[in-house]
Write an enzyme that holds these catalytic residues in place. Structure first.
Site, PDB file in Angstrom:
ATOM      1  N   CYS B 415       0.801  -1.219   0.000  1.00  0.00           N
ATOM      2  CA  CYS B 415       0.000   0.000   0.000  1.00  0.00           C
ATOM      3  C   CYS B 415       0.841   1.280   0.000  1.00  0.00           C
ATOM      4  O   CYS B 415       0.530   2.221  -0.725  1.00  0.00           O
ATOM      5  CB  CYS B 415      -0.952  -0.011   1.179  1.00  0.00           C
ATOM      6  SG  CYS B 415      -0.142  -0.300   2.754  1.00  0.00           S
ATOM      7  N   HIS B 459      -2.836   0.728   6.731  1.00  0.00           N
ATOM      8  CA  HIS B 459      -2.995   0.905   5.300  1.00  0.00           C
ATOM      9  C   HIS B 459      -2.619   2.344   4.942  1.00  0.00           C
ATOM     10  O   HIS B 459      -2.632   3.224   5.800  1.00  0.00           O
ATOM     11  CB  HIS B 459      -4.459   0.611   4.917  1.00  0.00           C
ATOM     12  CG  HIS B 459      -4.681   0.445   3.450  1.00  0.00           C
ATOM     13  ND1 HIS B 459      -3.886  -0.346   2.668  1.00  0.00           N
ATOM     14  CD2 HIS B 459      -5.643   0.952   2.631  1.00  0.00           C
ATOM     15  CE1 HIS B 459      -4.327  -0.309   1.430  1.00  0.00           C
ATOM     16  NE2 HIS B 459      -5.397   0.474   1.371  1.00  0.00           N
ATOM     17  N   ASP B 475      -7.903   4.636  -3.573  1.00  0.00           N
ATOM     18  CA  ASP B 475      -7.026   3.607  -3.008  1.00  0.00           C
ATOM     19  C   ASP B 475      -6.368   2.834  -4.141  1.00  0.00           C
ATOM     20  O   ASP B 475      -6.955   1.899  -4.689  1.00  0.00           O
ATOM     21  CB  ASP B 475      -7.834   2.669  -2.109  1.00  0.00           C
ATOM     22  CG  ASP B 475      -6.931   1.725  -1.342  1.00  0.00           C
ATOM     23  OD1 ASP B 475      -5.716   1.691  -1.636  1.00  0.00           O
ATOM     24  OD2 ASP B 475      -7.434   1.015  -0.453  1.00  0.00           O
TER      25      ASP B 475
END
Lengths: 319, 654
Positions: B415, B459, B475
């Site tokens: 991430c 994250h 995202d």
């Protein structure tokens, strides 16, 4: 008015707190411990532990630490519960009898306390009498005998001192106790004098010998009910129509000592008692038969410990 | 063997303690040491354990206390060790280390009951101190278990006990704790909490794994393999879908080519037009940071926190203890629809001299799509999805132009890499963008009705500002690995985090077990002054103040005292019905002052009673005859006669 109120209060206290007031008077055995006569206070360690708990409580609250607070509450609750356990450890105990031994004035008198429990386990119970302490335990539905010694000073009837039953069980944070004052006295024997003349021997019938039950086979006689079987002379009996019994007799070595109060009239009252006590002691030690003549009482000749004890008791009872 | 004679027994009048008490005390100290081991340095706990073992062995073979010339150097050594380790003897850690050390050294001179009592009292204190470091349920249970040998060693000091084994010594202590639990619990609930501390709690910054104020690609690896709980979230109403469970913590603007930085911005919070709102309660594990994660965009703040300009929740002080807070958040919203100029500048800032290829790509996209920002965003996501990017927790290292290396060479990462690269791309294309870190996903516990978020759910994602829509969450990791968002971090990582420890069934078991911790945190640790004031809400009392609590506490104490007294006074009644009936008669006669003397048998007593109460003479004599008959005429008195006698006693009125 004020006096009346005071009297009432005293009456109330007498009714409510018998162990401090009414039971101070001697009471008869058996004595059972119950809630009206058991007292509890924290011990020194209990106070210290409480202080520690307070510190822990303030710390836990200050740091808003709930786990520590829970722990502190748990410890505090457990300590409080231990107070009830201490109470239950005494509750239901019963002092059944007290057997006093024989003691000569000035020497310790042994007491055997018979304590019984009403179907419950009791551990680490202390008995304190006269500064002496002894611990004992009673299994459920059992009983226990505790032996202690108390000091004696003078001959005669001596009331038992107050007895304290107490316990720190289970954690030592609380002390529960109860006072017992059994209505019982024990007879303390007089002390014998240390040295002095031997007892006067009776001059007359010095040579009269009496038969006495003894070791040597003296004769055979007819069986009488109650004779021990082993004394029956079976072989001889077989030749006769009736059972014959071996009769044992022993010639008496010495004449019985006659210990007479009146012969010592020149002496002090207590000194006479001390002398008679010494003579009795010597007679007992030698196995010598003796008789005792006292102003109000006379004891027939005899020997053995029972005889000695009754003579000493009579001496102890003298005014 | 001359030397053992150095161990002298007591010189005071007190008798030496028995071996059982000493063994139990050693066990207590071992428990204290064990519970403090996590915060003690390894060598110190090892040395203390060795001392404890040696002392136990020594006393077993040569009873007696250690001489002063052995004790004093050890004391000095302990102090020196603590100072060496912590540079101080004050404060939480050095204080605890010193206390545990002193307890073990106290054991060296423990020979009398008094020593044991002092040792036990301070062991209780040290056990409590272990909870200052960690108040999880397991530690608390451990501490409670530590109380068992402590109480048992006090018990073992008592004389004339019935013999029992070591295991059986612990049972009475357990029983005592068990019966005192109800009182303890009610006291725990009702003791008024302090609204403000009496003295300041010492703040000791501790290194804890968790989100931090900086982020550079690769930082999260430790975090992503750490499955300790971070948050537990209970929702009022239904929980949001997995893809919506984004807990924002840090918003990062500043980029230096390698690292993203969070800048505390204390201006007014950005405006938000919320279309819905969801209320929930978070129970957070301490992480020594001030930012409190919140679902998406928080609308209202809890009492102990403020909103920053970027709508992060910032607590007034670092979170050192487990913290519970309630938040209201919007899941659909327009955040800061009007972007002011300085913010726009900051949202476009890129360090000069880095990542030329990335910039070139962005410029090329800008030329291709013109003013259509949304199309550029979509293009970037499409690139991540199609161009052979992969998700891994062990990516290759990146060089000076980190984003160029990532986008054009290695093409693997997690991430942080994706969020960072995406944000740089957007900024290079002229779209204001920023990196956001936080938690995403979590395990929904149906039994406990709460969401468990672990550190491994950490994250990073991006927010881009699109005109008319405000800040929009993008995202990029989801473009590469949709499982990350839909199924969670573990599913995304696959087998990479490795080993049996991560096997799915164990993970599942741990997730289910966490419910106990959740209840513990909610019910015990989270029971603060606020919750206490709402204690009586179900009974219609809105605000329970301290005096009400004190009153309730007093009532509870009296109640438990009554129960306890009832237990203490309760005695087993005999099963001799006849005797019980006679006792009842005695009580009735006792009320009119005809008391049975110790020396009196039933016959004498009842005769005397008949003389004392002439008007009841016949009745009493009849009772006496019946009693004697029942007692002595039968082996087993007939039931009907017995019943008749009992009723006669019942009818009797003196």
């Amino acid at each position: 008015m004020k006096r009346e109120a005071l009297r009432r209060m005293q009456l109330w206290a007498e009714q409510r707190l018998p162990a401090l007031t009414r039971y101070r008077r001697p009471e008869s055995l058996p004595i059972e411990l119950h809630r009206r006569r058991i007292y509890i206070v924290p011990t020194g360690f209990g106070f210290g532990f409480t202080l520690l708990l307070v510190i822990m409580l303030v710390g836990a609250l200050n740091y808003a630490n709930n786990a520590a607070l829970l722990l502190t509450c748990l410890l505090g609750a457990a300590s409080t519960a231990s107070m009830l356990v201490a109470f239950r450890n005494l509750d239901g105990l019963r002092l059944i009898t007290i057997q006093a031994g024989h003691a000569v004035a000035g020497q310790p008198l042994t007491l055997q306390l018979h304590v019984e429990s009403a179907g419950r386990l009791h551990q680490a119970v202390y008995v304190t009498i006269d500064g002496q302490t002894q611990a004992f335990a009673i299994a459920a539905d059992g009983n226990s005998r505790v032996v202690l010694a108390v000091t004696t000073t003078r001959r005669g009837w001596q009331p038992l001192p107050r007895i304290k039953l107490w316990t720190n069980w289970p954690l030592g944070l609380f002390r529960a106790w109860s006072w017992l004052y059994p209505q019982q006295s024990s007879l303390v024997w007089p002390q014998a004098e240390v040295g002095g003349p031997p007892p006067p021997l009776p001059a007359d019938d010095l040579h009269r010998r009496r038969l006495h039950h003894g070791e040597d086979l003296a004769a055979l006689r007819d069986y009488r009910a109650g004779d021990p079987l082993r004394h029956i002379a079976w072989k001889v009996s077989a030749r006769h129509h009736s059972l014959l019994v071996k009769d044992f007799e022993q010639p008496e070595g010495h004449q019985a000592w006659q210990l007479d109060w009146r012969l010592l009239s020149a002496m002090d009252h207590e000194a006479r008692i001390a002398r008679l006590a010494r003579w009795l002691g010597e007679a007992e030690a030698k196995g010598q038969r003796s008789s005792l003549w006292l102003p109000d009482e006379e004891i027939a000749p005899g020997s053995g410990f029972a005889h000695y004890a009754s003579c000493m008791n009579a001496l102890a009872r003298l005014p | 063997m001359k030397w053992p004679f150095v161990f002298r027994r007591t010189h005071t009048g007190e008798p030496p303690i028995n071996d059982r008490a000493f063994d139990l005390l050693c066990l207590t100290m071992a428990m204290v040491l064990g519970l403090h081991t996590p915060q003690l340095p390894v060598w110190l706990s090892g040395a203390l354990a060795l001392t404890l073992g040696l002392r136990w062995w020594q006393r077993r073979h040569w009873p007696g206390r250690m001489p002063a010339y052995l004790k004093l150097p050890l004391l000095g050594l302990l102090t020196a060790a603590v100072i060496f380790q912590y540079q101080s003897i004050f404060g939480r850690e050095p204080g605890a280390a010193l206390a545990v050390g002193l307890l073990i050294l106290k054991l060296l001179e423990t020979e009398t009951p008094r020593d044991v009592r002092v040792g036990v009292a301070f062991a209780c204190f040290a056990l409590m101190a272990a909870l200052l470091f960690n108040q999880s349920m397991l530690v608390t249970i451990g501490v409670a278990l530590g109380l068992l040998p402590a109480l048992a060693s006090l018990r073992a000091l008592q004389p004339a006990r019935l013999p029992s084994t070591l295991q059986h010594e612990l049972l009475p202590a357990l029983g005592l704790l068990a019966v005192s639990l109800p009182l303890a619990l009610s006291a725990f609930v009702l003791v008024p909490r302090l609204s403000s501390p009496l003295w300041a709690a010492p703040s000791t910054p501790q290194a804890r794994i968790g989100l931090s104020e900086q982020m550079s690609p690769g930082d999260f690896v430790d975090l992503l393999t750490d499955d300790r709980p971070a948050l537990r979230v209970s929702f009022d109403g239904s929980q949001p879908a997995p893809a919506q469970r984004y807990f924002r913590a840090y918003v990062m603007w500043r980029y230096d080519g390698r690292r993203w930085d969070h800048v505390g911005d204390t201006r007014e919070p950005a405006t938000v037009e919320a279309q819905d709102a969801i209320t929930y309660r978070i129970s957070m594990e301490p992480n020594n940071q001030r930012v409190l994660p919140a679902l998406d965009v928080p609308l209202a703040t809890p009492a102990q926190a403020k909103l920053s300009a970027d709508r992060e929740l910032v607590a007034d002080k670092p979170v050192n203890e487990p913290l519970n807070y309630s938040v209201r958040s919007a899941l659909h919203y327009r955040l800061q629809p009007m972007l002011d100029n300085p913010s726009q500048q900051r949202g476009l800032q890129l360090p000069a001299g880095f990542n030329p290829r990335t910039r070139a790509l962005a410029t090329q996209w800008r030329q291709r799509f013109g003013k259509d920002d949304a199309a550029i965003v979509q293009q970037a996501l499409t690139m991540f999805h199609n161009d052979n990017f992969s998700y891994t927790l062990s990516p290759a290292a990146l060089g000076h132009d980190a984003m160029d290396d990532f986008l054009f060479t290695t093409r693997e990462g997690f991430c942080e890499h994706y969020a960072s690269a995406f944000t740089v791309l957007m900024r290079a294309a002229g779209i204001p963008a920023r990196v956001v870190t936080g938690y995403q996903g979590g395990y929904w516990s149906t039994l406990g009705d709460y969401l468990l978020v672990r550190q491994s759910d950490a994250h990073a994602w991006s927010e881009v500002w699109l005109s008319g829509r405000g800040w929009v969450r993008v995202d990029p990791t989801a473009a590469v690995r949709p499982e990350r968002v839909n199924l969670g971090a573990t599913a995304a990582a696959g087998d990479q985090t490795g080993g049996w420890y991560r096997s799915p069934w164990l993970q599942n078991l741990r997730n289910r077990w966490d419910i106990v911790n959740h209840w513990w945190n909610e019910g015990v640790i989270g029971f603060d002054a606020m919750r206490q004031r709402g204690l009586l809400t179900p009974f219609g009392v809105r605000d329970t103040d301290a005096s009400t609590l004190n009153l309730l506490l007093a009532v509870a104490c009296v109640l438990f005292a009554c129960i306890g007294l009832a237990w203490a006074l309760w005695r087993k009644r005999g099963n001799d019905t006849l005797l019980l009936a006679l006792r009842a008669l005695e009580r009735k006669l006792g009320r009119v002052k005809v008391l049975r003397r110790h020396s009196e048998g039933p016959q004498h007593y009842l005769r005397r009673a008949a003389r004392a109460l002439p008007h009841k003479r016949d009745e009493l004599e009849q009772l006496m005859e019946n009693y004697l008959d029942l007692r002595y005429a039968y082996d087993e008195p007939p039931a009907d006669l017995l019943k008749a006698f009992r009723q006669a006693v019942k009818r009797f009125r003196p």
